[in-house]
Design an enzyme around this catalytic site. Structure first.
Site, PDB file in Angstrom:
ATOM      1  N   ALA A 102       0.841  -1.195   0.000  1.00  0.00           N
ATOM      2  CA  ALA A 102       0.000   0.000   0.000  1.00  0.00           C
ATOM      3  C   ALA A 102       0.874   1.243   0.000  1.00  0.00           C
ATOM      4  O   ALA A 102       2.091   1.172  -0.183  1.00  0.00           O
ATOM      5  CB  ALA A 102      -0.927  -0.010   1.211  1.00  0.00           C
ATOM      6  N   SER A 103       0.256   2.387   0.215  1.00  0.00           N
ATOM      7  CA  SER A 103       0.964   3.653   0.062  1.00  0.00           C
ATOM      8  C   SER A 103       1.993   3.901   1.150  1.00  0.00           C
ATOM      9  O   SER A 103       3.006   4.565   0.918  1.00  0.00           O
ATOM     10  CB  SER A 103      -0.053   4.800   0.055  1.00  0.00           C
ATOM     11  OG  SER A 103      -0.859   4.745   1.222  1.00  0.00           O
ATOM     12  N   ALA A 156       3.002   1.261   3.661  1.00  0.00           N
ATOM     13  CA  ALA A 156       3.714   0.060   4.114  1.00  0.00           C
ATOM     14  C   ALA A 156       3.374  -1.109   3.206  1.00  0.00           C
ATOM     15  O   ALA A 156       2.513  -1.013   2.332  1.00  0.00           O
ATOM     16  CB  ALA A 156       3.327  -0.255   5.567  1.00  0.00           C
ATOM     17  N   ASP A 161     -10.442   4.148   7.545  1.00  0.00           N
ATOM     18  CA  ASP A 161      -9.822   3.910   6.234  1.00  0.00           C
ATOM     19  C   ASP A 161     -10.430   2.648   5.619  1.00  0.00           C
ATOM     20  O   ASP A 161      -9.723   1.728   5.212  1.00  0.00           O
ATOM     21  CB  ASP A 161      -8.302   3.772   6.396  1.00  0.00           C
ATOM     22  CG  ASP A 161      -7.558   3.991   5.079  1.00  0.00           C
ATOM     23  OD1 ASP A 161      -8.177   4.513   4.126  1.00  0.00           O
ATOM     24  OD2 ASP A 161      -6.374   3.644   4.997  1.00  0.00           O
TER      25      ASP A 161
END
Length: 504
Positions: free
Chosen positions: A127-128, A130, A281
């Site tokens: 992901a962005s 990790a 999220d």
């Protein structure tokens, strides 16, 4: 530093031809052909959705998160763009495995094979902020290892500074800027991003949410293995399930899709109103469905919190909205201070009714939330309603939930699903049940304070002999005289009533 970041953003946007999104429609359409002619060397043969995704990936995590949120709003953006942006949810290009191993070796100050029995060098998700690797502990426990991207903090800091500058300009140059409190919104967003960059905080978020839903038939939250966690490494229980966006696979496993959609709404409202602590999220890349039909949540970097006051006002607004009591919705906004005290409630009520009434009794597939949000924005501007920065995460999450529900079951009736839950919650907050619950909650404090009261009073009366104490004593004496007079009046009244009874 901000100017260089701004130049990079403009450079990336130009390289991927994002200017076409602005010049292909509307009043700027006349610029489309001249720009193509002047920039003939650009190769823009890839589809527009792919170019947008690549540009967001090149710009970093904040832009990726923006794309993730957009991907859930198929009612607001074309489907080809939504399909491409959906790849940002868990398919961001990973960083090299050698870097991941170096991070782990430094964190544990030990050889990796002495920490894990097995470790898969290839990430299963990226992901962005990790990426995640699978591993096995020496006792045979299967775990997921989340590793923070190296060097990500400075990039995020620069982007937040740039967003703050943009928000400042909007507040200065746009009449509605101050009312929207954009700098406060950016500050709130930055605070939660800081939390996301500390995996120890994420681990604690995960543990708290797990406690809230322990043994729940609705939601499964993985267990955290604290002995293996560091600021840039998080180790938790390995969970497996079907991604929530794979509808065909869910159906093949005999998952009741309409029930799953209703359950998602219930989970959201349970987090918000029962706990005041919610996963903020909830895009499809962070949600899975287990074999038992339960939701499985992952990625706890951004969590939202609500005060009791916020929960109360929100519940009143939601419940009044579901009951079509638009007058109460308007009044609640004024009472909460979200709208000015001099607001004409009747006019505000009429404006809210005009926006909301047409969407009632309709399934999600027949509602254009893009248009509804635009109309609500126009209404809030007309009545000077202030944006609440502490509720921005909740608004974002609500958009995620609505988009998720639309994908799962377009026939979902959001109103009928949420109304019973809110009615039950309100009944627990007011009346005898609410009073009993609050008394039980405060009882430990009373048990501590009450026995100390005589000693505290004696200390107050004897702590010094200055003029201030004499003034206090004088006030106490005056108050005592007043109480004595009141007592005499009560006695006289009782005697009079007794004589009246004897005469009768």
């Amino acid at each position: 530093m901000r100017i260089f970041r701004l130049i990079k953003i403009q450079s990336v946007a130009f390289r991927y031809g994002l200017d076409e999104f602005f010049t292909s429609h509307g009043p700027l359409r006349f610029l489309n052909k001249p720009i193509k002619w002047l920039t003939f060397w650009r190769r823009l043969d890839r589809p527009r959705g792919e170019r947008l995704r690549l540009a967001l990936e090149a710009l970093g995590p904040i832009f990726v998160k923006f794309g993730q949120m957009l991907s859930t709003r198929r009612d607001l953006i074309p489907h080809d763009i939504a399909d491409e942006l959906a790849k940002l949810q868990d398919r961001v290009p990973p960083f090299p495995s050698d870097m991941a191993l170096n991070i782990l070796n430094k964190a544990y100050e030990n050889k990796l094979d002495e920490v894990f029995l097995k470790f898969n060098k290839d990430p299963i998700a990226s992901a962005s902020v990790a990426q995640v690797h699978l591993a096995v502990l020496h006792d045979g426990t299967e775990v997921a290892v989340k590793i923070l991207r190296p060097g990500i903090a400075p990039i995020i800091t620069h982007d937040v500074e740039l967003m703050d500058t943009g928000a400042w300009l909007v507040e200065k140059l746009w009449p509605d800027g101050k009312r929207l409190k954009l700098r406060q919104v950016v500050s709130e967003f930055a605070r939660h991003l800081d939390d996301e960059l500390d995996l120890m905080r994420e681990a604690s978020n995960c543990s708290q949410l797990r406690r809230n839903f322990l043994n729940s038939p609705l939601l499964l939250v993985p267990e955290v293995y604290w002995d293996y966690c560091h600021n840039n490494v998080m180790v938790m229980e390995r969970v497996s399930g079907i991604p929530i966006s794979h509808i065909d696979e869910l159906i093949a496993h005999n998952i009741d899709i309409p029930y799953l959609a209703r359950m998602g709404v219930e989970i959201f409202f349970t987090q918000v109103f029962r706990d005041g602590y919610f996963h903020a999220d909830m895009h499809p890349g962070n949600i899975f469905v287990g074999e038992d039909g339960r939701y499985i949540a992952v990625d706890f970097g951004i969590m939202g919190t609500l005060s009791d006051e916020d929960k109360n006002y929100l519940a009143q607004n939601f419940l009044a909205f579901f009951r079509r009591d638009y007058g109460r919705v308007a009044q609640a906004h004024v009472e909460a201070g979200w709208a000015p005290k001099n607001t004409r409630v009747d006019e505000f009520e009429t404006a809210i009714r005009a926006v909301c009434e047409p969407i009632f009794d309709k399934p999600l597939k027949e509602i254009s939330f893009g248009r509804v949000l635009f109309q609500l924005f126009q209404t809030s501007r007309q009545f000077n309603v202030e944006i609440q920065p502490q509720l921005v995460l909740l608004q974002k999450t609500l958009l995620n939930i609505e988009g998720l529900g639309r994908d799962l079951d377009p026939n979902l009736d959001l109103w009928k699903t949420a109304k019973p839950f809110l009615e039950n919650w309100m009944s627990e907050q007011i009346g005898l049940r609410g009073l009993t619950g609050r008394m039980q909650k405060e009882a430990p404090n009373w048990a501590v304070i009450f026995p100390q009261f005589p000693r505290l009073l004696h200390h107050l009366l004897t702590e010094n002999h200055n003029q201030g104490l004499e003034d206090k004593m004088q006030r106490l004496i005056i108050e005592e005289k007043r109480q004595n007079r009141f007592l005499i009046y009560i006695i006289i009244l009782l005697i009079a009533l007794l004589i009246w009874q004897v005469i009768q």
